[in-house]
Design a protein around this motif. Structure first.
Motif, short mmCIF file in Angstrom:
data_model
loop_
_atom_site.label_atom_id
_atom_site.label_comp_id
_atom_site.label_asym_id
_atom_site.label_seq_id
_atom_site.Cartn_x
_atom_site.Cartn_y
_atom_site.Cartn_z
N LYS A 289 0.81 -1.22 0.00
CA LYS A 289 0.00 0.00 0.00
C LYS A 289 0.85 1.27 0.00
N LEU A 290 2.16 1.15 0.23
CA LEU A 290 3.03 2.32 0.15
C LEU A 290 3.12 2.85 -1.27
N ASN A 291 2.75 2.04 -2.25
CA ASN A 291 2.78 2.45 -3.65
C ASN A 291 1.38 2.72 -4.21
N HIS A 292 0.40 2.81 -3.33
CA HIS A 292 -0.98 3.02 -3.77
C HIS A 292 -1.13 4.41 -4.40
N PRO A 293 -1.94 4.56 -5.44
CA PRO A 293 -2.11 5.88 -6.08
C PRO A 293 -2.79 6.92 -5.19
N LYS A 294 -3.57 6.47 -4.20
CA LYS A 294 -4.25 7.41 -3.31
C LYS A 294 -3.36 7.75 -2.11
N GLU A 295 -3.19 9.04 -1.87
CA GLU A 295 -2.28 9.48 -0.79
C GLU A 295 -2.77 9.06 0.60
N ILE A 296 -4.10 9.00 0.80
CA ILE A 296 -4.60 8.63 2.12
C ILE A 296 -4.23 7.18 2.46
N ILE A 297 -4.20 6.32 1.44
CA ILE A 297 -3.81 4.93 1.65
C ILE A 297 -2.32 4.85 1.98
N ARG A 298 -1.50 5.60 1.24
CA ARG A 298 -0.07 5.60 1.52
C ARG A 298 0.23 6.12 2.93
N ARG A 299 -0.51 7.17 3.33
CA ARG A 299 -0.28 7.74 4.66
C ARG A 299 -0.65 6.75 5.76
N LYS A 300 -1.79 6.09 5.59
CA LYS A 300 -2.21 5.13 6.61
C LYS A 300 -1.28 3.91 6.64
N ALA A 301 -0.72 3.55 5.48
CA ALA A 301 0.24 2.44 5.45
C ALA A 301 1.51 2.81 6.22
N VAL A 302 1.96 4.04 6.07
CA VAL A 302 3.13 4.50 6.83
C VAL A 302 2.86 4.45 8.33
N LEU A 303 1.68 4.88 8.74
CA LEU A 303 1.33 4.87 10.16
C LEU A 303 1.22 3.43 10.69
N ALA A 304 0.74 2.53 9.84
CA ALA A 304 0.67 1.11 10.24
C ALA A 304 2.07 0.55 10.43
N LEU A 305 2.99 0.88 9.54
CA LEU A 305 4.37 0.42 9.67
C LEU A 305 5.03 1.02 10.90
N TYR A 306 4.68 2.26 11.21
CA TYR A 306 5.19 2.90 12.43
C TYR A 306 4.73 2.13 13.67
N LYS A 307 3.47 1.70 13.65
CA LYS A 307 2.95 0.90 14.75
C LYS A 307 3.70 -0.42 14.85
N PHE A 308 3.95 -1.05 13.71
CA PHE A 308 4.71 -2.31 13.70
C PHE A 308 6.10 -2.09 14.28
N TYR A 309 6.70 -0.97 13.92
CA TYR A 309 8.05 -0.69 14.43
C TYR A 309 8.04 -0.54 15.95
N LEU A 310 7.00 0.05 16.48
CA LEU A 310 6.92 0.25 17.93
C LEU A 310 6.76 -1.05 18.69
N ILE A 311 5.97 -1.97 18.14
CA ILE A 311 5.69 -3.20 18.89
C ILE A 311 6.57 -4.38 18.47
N ALA A 312 7.12 -4.31 17.24
CA ALA A 312 7.97 -5.42 16.77
C ALA A 312 9.01 -4.87 15.80
N PRO A 313 9.98 -4.09 16.29
CA PRO A 313 10.93 -3.41 15.39
C PRO A 313 11.74 -4.35 14.50
N ASN A 314 12.03 -5.55 14.98
CA ASN A 314 12.84 -6.47 14.18
C ASN A 314 12.13 -6.94 12.92
N GLN A 315 10.80 -6.83 12.90
CA GLN A 315 10.05 -7.33 11.76
C GLN A 315 9.94 -6.32 10.62
N VAL A 316 10.37 -5.07 10.86
CA VAL A 316 10.29 -4.05 9.80
C VAL A 316 11.66 -3.45 9.47
N GLN A 317 12.71 -4.07 9.94
CA GLN A 317 14.05 -3.55 9.68
C GLN A 317 14.38 -3.55 8.19
#
Length: 361
Positions: A168-196
């Motif tokens: 979804k980081l490559n989605h044509p709609k900016e709202i989808i890309r923004r929410k995907a970034v925030l989801a990855l940020y959440k993943f980084y907070l709870i499981a940083p090794n999985q998004v390295q």
């Protein structure tokens, strides 16, 4: 707060005031639940009313023929927000998110995000629904799935949806890309090794043409740089360039607050620059001009500009010192100390202690 949750909470009063539909006449006796509660004179009366309401809600949601699950769930949310247990409705909230139409699904996702925590056992039942909605062609369903993922999701199930979120980081709609970034940020907070492995995609988000996506990536970079400043020194020119664009008013007017260009974005960037420039003369020299401009432009008499000035002064005292910037920061501190506002005096005293420890070059 996320867009979906915020807008749904805004709609709660109107949903609660809906006239009772056929089969729901018993709920609140044709009166509005919200108005009934505000008219009560004691906690005891409120408890009696809510307990009666909860019994009626439980009876209705358990009925196989109910046609008003959305309204019942909104009432359950209201009772939960007042501090009364509605655990009987948790499974129905999940079912509503799984099986309802778009509006019902929206209410179901909202209820789940309010009722459950990340460790709740029922949350596993929502994983398949999130997977399905992330692959949906309906923009609203994808948004709702990304929103609930960025708020709460079982840590052990992150690998199952990580590829879909990355996509979804490559989605044509900016709202989808923004929410995907925030989801990855959440993943980084709870499981940083999985998004390295996706740090390069974070960098792509930082350079996104949409300011909302770029600002969402700053949350991730602030966290990353706090943990390892040395690993992101090469991005200092990029952050300086972004701050120049923000201070120069290059962002859309939607980002302004009381005529101040994207103040929270400025604060984030100043904190990042402070971390990158600490004990590093060459990196600090890149920042001097924009810090000077930030001090000059943030002179409006408003609380939000005081916050920018405070972060700017803090940054100047943190990075490698420059004489004229230190003088301007000291003048700003003096204005804080002399202000009749107690909060500004306090900020001035805090920064005055820092200034006494700086040795000018």
């Amino acid at each position: 707060m996320s867009d979906v949750v915020e807008k749904t909470l805004t709609a709660l009063p109107s949903l609660l005031s809906l006239d009772s539909q056929p089969g729901s006449a018993k709920l609140s006796s044709n009166s509005k639940l919200g108005n009934l509660i505000t008219e009560l004179t004691s906690k005891h009366e409120e408890e009696k009313l809510i307990q009666r309401e909860l019994l009626l809600i439980k009876e209705q949601v358990s009925s196989p023929n109910t046609t008003m699950m959305k309204e019942l769930m909104v009432r359950a949310i209201y009772c939960e927000m007042l501090g009364y247990g509605v655990s009987f409705s948790y499974i129905h909230a999940i079912k509503l998110a799984q099986q309802g139409n778009v509006l019902e699904k929206r209410v179901g996702y909202l209820a789940v995000s309010l009722f459950l925590n990340e460790g709740h056992e029922l949350l596993l039942l929502l994983v398949n629904t999130v997977l399905k909605d992330l692959q949906s062609t309906n923009l609203i369903e994808v948004c709702m799935a990304l929103t609930v993922v960025s708020q709460m999701f079982p840590k052990d199930m992150i690998p199952a949806i990580l590829p879909l979120v990355e996509e979804k980081l490559n989605h044509p709609k900016e709202i989808i890309r923004r929410k995907a970034v925030l989801a990855l940020y959440k993943f980084y907070l709870i499981a940083p090794n999985q998004v390295q492995h996706i740090h390069n995609k974070f960098r792509k988000a930082l350079c996104d043409k949409d300011p909302g996506v770029m600002s969402a990536s700053l949350h991730i970079y602030l966290q990353l740089i706090q943990e390892n400043p040395e690993g992101y020194k090469d991005l200092a020119p990029s952050f300086v360039t972004i701050l120049k664009q923000v201070v120069g008013g290059k962002l859309p007017m939607d980002f302004n607050y009381h005529s101040v260009p994207a103040p929270w974005l400025q604060i984030h960037l100043l904190r990042i620059l402070s971390l990158l420039g600490k004990n590093d003369q060459s990196t600090s020299e890149i920042m001097y001009d924009i810090l000077d401009e930030s001090l000059r432009r943030a002179e409006m008499n408003h609380n939000i500009t005081y916050a920018i000035l405070y972060e700017c002064v803090k940054c100047i005292y943190t990075i490698h010192p420059k004489s004229d910037l230190l003088e301007k920061a000291a003048k700003c501190i003096g204005n804080f100390v002399l202000s009749p506002k107690i909060n500004l005096k306090y900020l001035g005293e805090m920064r005055k202690q820092d200034s006494s420890q700086i040795i000018p070059p």
